[in-house]
Design a protein around this motif. Sequence first.
Motif, PDB file in Angstrom:
ATOM      1  N   GLY A  13     -25.340  22.011   2.831  1.00 13.69           N
ATOM      2  CA  GLY A  13     -25.022  22.429   4.189  1.00 13.69           C
ATOM      3  C   GLY A  13     -23.904  21.632   4.823  1.00 13.69           C
ATOM      4  N   ASN A  14     -23.722  20.415   4.389  1.00 11.13           N
ATOM      5  CA  ASN A  14     -22.684  19.538   4.932  1.00 11.13           C
ATOM      6  C   ASN A  14     -21.625  19.212   3.891  1.00 11.13           C
ATOM      7  N   CYS A  15     -21.315  20.171   3.059  1.00 14.00           N
ATOM      8  CA  CYS A  15     -20.417  19.945   1.921  1.00 14.00           C
ATOM      9  C   CYS A  15     -19.023  19.501   2.365  1.00 14.00           C
ATOM     10  N   ILE A  16     -18.482  20.154   3.360  1.00 10.78           N
ATOM     11  CA  ILE A  16     -17.117  19.831   3.787  1.00 10.78           C
ATOM     12  C   ILE A  16     -17.022  18.378   4.248  1.00 10.78           C
ATOM     13  N   SER A  17     -17.955  17.967   5.079  1.00 12.78           N
ATOM     14  CA  SER A  17     -17.893  16.601   5.596  1.00 12.78           C
ATOM     15  C   SER A  17     -18.212  15.570   4.519  1.00 12.78           C
ATOM     16  N   ILE A  18     -19.133  15.894   3.621  1.00 12.56           N
ATOM     17  CA  ILE A  18     -19.458  14.970   2.533  1.00 12.56           C
ATOM     18  C   ILE A  18     -18.249  14.788   1.621  1.00 12.56           C
ATOM     19  N   CYS A  19     -17.619  15.892   1.249  1.00  9.05           N
ATOM     20  CA  CYS A  19     -16.449  15.801   0.372  1.00  9.05           C
ATOM     21  C   CYS A  19     -15.253  15.172   1.072  1.00  9.05           C
ATOM     22  N   ALA A  20     -15.133  15.422   2.388  1.00  5.80           N
ATOM     23  CA  ALA A  20     -14.032  14.819   3.146  1.00  5.80           C
ATOM     24  C   ALA A  20     -14.153  13.302   3.189  1.00  5.80           C
ATOM     25  N   PHE A  21     -15.364  12.785   3.062  1.00  5.63           N
ATOM     26  CA  PHE A  21     -15.552  11.340   3.000  1.00  5.63           C
ATOM     27  C   PHE A  21     -15.479  10.820   1.568  1.00  5.63           C
ATOM     28  N   LEU A  22     -16.166  11.489   0.636  1.00  9.00           N
ATOM     29  CA  LEU A  22     -16.315  10.945  -0.711  1.00  9.00           C
ATOM     30  C   LEU A  22     -15.026  10.970  -1.534  1.00  9.00           C
ATOM     31  N   VAL A  23     -14.208  12.004  -1.385  1.00  4.87           N
ATOM     32  CA  VAL A  23     -12.985  12.078  -2.199  1.00  4.87           C
ATOM     33  C   VAL A  23     -12.040  10.917  -1.870  1.00  4.87           C
ATOM     34  N   PRO A  24     -11.673  10.700  -0.607  1.00  4.05           N
ATOM     35  CA  PRO A  24     -10.804   9.538  -0.339  1.00  4.05           C
ATOM     36  C   PRO A  24     -11.478   8.199  -0.626  1.00  4.05           C
ATOM     37  N   ALA A  25     -12.789   8.119  -0.381  1.00  5.23           N
ATOM     38  CA  ALA A  25     -13.493   6.864  -0.641  1.00  5.23           C
ATOM     39  C   ALA A  25     -13.445   6.525  -2.127  1.00  5.23           C
ATOM     40  N   ASN A  26     -13.707   7.509  -2.982  1.00  4.60           N
ATOM     41  CA  ASN A  26     -13.626   7.281  -4.427  1.00  4.60           C
ATOM     42  C   ASN A  26     -12.235   6.826  -4.839  1.00  4.60           C
ATOM     43  N   LEU A  27     -11.225   7.514  -4.347  1.00  7.52           N
ATOM     44  CA  LEU A  27      -9.856   7.170  -4.732  1.00  7.52           C
ATOM     45  C   LEU A  27      -9.441   5.796  -4.221  1.00  7.52           C
ATOM     46  N   LEU A  28      -9.743   5.498  -2.966  1.00 10.05           N
ATOM     47  CA  LEU A  28      -9.332   4.206  -2.394  1.00 10.05           C
ATOM     48  C   LEU A  28     -10.028   3.017  -3.061  1.00 10.05           C
ATOM     49  N   VAL A  29     -11.324   3.141  -3.302  1.00 12.87           N
ATOM     50  CA  VAL A  29     -12.038   2.008  -3.892  1.00 12.87           C
ATOM     51  C   VAL A  29     -11.663   1.839  -5.369  1.00 12.87           C
ATOM     52  N   THR A  30     -11.427   2.938  -6.067  1.00  6.55           N
ATOM     53  CA  THR A  30     -10.999   2.824  -7.465  1.00  6.55           C
ATOM     54  C   THR A  30      -9.603   2.215  -7.546  1.00  6.55           C
ATOM     55  N   ILE A  31      -8.712   2.617  -6.659  1.00  7.40           N
ATOM     56  CA  ILE A  31      -7.374   2.019  -6.632  1.00  7.40           C
ATOM     57  C   ILE A  31      -7.457   0.540  -6.269  1.00  7.40           C
ATOM     58  N   SER A  32      -8.349   0.193  -5.363  1.00 10.87           N
ATOM     59  CA  SER A  32      -8.483  -1.231  -5.014  1.00 10.87           C
ATOM     60  C   SER A  32      -9.035  -2.031  -6.191  1.00 10.87           C
ATOM     61  N   THR A  33      -9.897  -1.431  -6.997  1.00  9.46           N
ATOM     62  CA  THR A  33     -10.374  -2.111  -8.205  1.00  9.46           C
ATOM     63  C   THR A  33      -9.223  -2.382  -9.161  1.00  9.46           C
ATOM     64  N   ILE A  34      -8.375  -1.390  -9.350  1.00  5.05           N
ATOM     65  CA  ILE A  34      -7.218  -1.555 -10.241  1.00  5.05           C
ATOM     66  C   ILE A  34      -6.293  -2.650  -9.709  1.00  5.05           C
ATOM     67  N   ILE A  35      -6.084  -2.664  -8.404  1.00  2.60           N
ATOM     68  CA  ILE A  35      -5.217  -3.687  -7.809  1.00  2.60           C
ATOM     69  C   ILE A  35      -5.831  -5.078  -7.962  1.00  2.60           C
ATOM     70  N   LEU A  36      -7.137  -5.183  -7.755  1.00  6.45           N
ATOM     71  CA  LEU A  36      -7.800  -6.488  -7.914  1.00  6.45           C
ATOM     72  C   LEU A  36      -7.667  -7.010  -9.344  1.00  6.45           C
ATOM     73  N   VAL A  37      -7.804  -6.120 -10.315  1.00  7.57           N
ATOM     74  CA  VAL A  37      -7.661  -6.543 -11.716  1.00  7.57           C
ATOM     75  C   VAL A  37      -6.212  -6.921 -12.000  1.00  7.57           C
ATOM     76  N   ALA A  38      -5.272  -6.149 -11.477  1.00  5.71           N
ATOM     77  CA  ALA A  38      -3.851  -6.437 -11.718  1.00  5.71           C
ATOM     78  C   ALA A  38      -3.431  -7.770 -11.091  1.00  5.71           C
ATOM     79  N   LEU A  39      -4.065  -8.131  -9.975  1.00  6.00           N
ATOM     80  CA  LEU A  39      -3.738  -9.398  -9.323  1.00  6.00           C
ATOM     81  C   LEU A  39      -4.556 -10.566  -9.858  1.00  6.00           C
ATOM     82  N   HIS A  40      -5.372 -10.320 -10.876  1.00  7.48           N
ATOM     83  CA  HIS A  40      -6.214 -11.343 -11.508  1.00  7.48           C
ATOM     84  C   HIS A  40      -7.135 -12.017 -10.494  1.00  7.48           C
ATOM     85  N   ARG A  41      -7.778 -11.221  -9.681  1.00  8.50           N
ATOM     86  CA  ARG A  41      -8.731 -11.740  -8.712  1.00  8.50           C
ATOM     87  C   ARG A  41     -10.014 -12.158  -9.419  1.00  8.50           C
TER      88      ARG A  41
END
Length: 109
Positions: A13-41
């Motif tokens: 019932g709330n598909c639009i709002s759930i996807c509107a949050f989860l898609v950018p959240a998945n992309l941003l946190v995964t990109i931040s993981t890649i950046i953290l590894v690249a910076l040798h954190r």
Amino acid sequence: MLDLNTLAEFSRGNCISICAFLVPANLLVTISTIILVALHRPSYQVWQSVGIASFFASVMILHVYTWFMIGVVMAPTYILLCLAITCLVTNLAAILFQRRYSSSPSLSN
């Protein structure tokens, strides 16, 4: 007790709002993981980022499966499923990459 049927109805019932949050959240946190590894954190920062990204990807997979349960098989369901699986695999690869190359000596002098 948790009623999974009600939870699945809420998800659909709330598909639009759930996807509107989860898609950018998945992309941003995964990109931040890649950046953290690249910076040798430190490992704890990478693991924290991977944990958050894996949670968001798992929620997206469960959300897509609520649509599969009622027989909705369309391109967006497969696209979202592929996105979530790609984020999970990317985070796993980031952990493996960090473990493999964090203990090796630096090549620069």
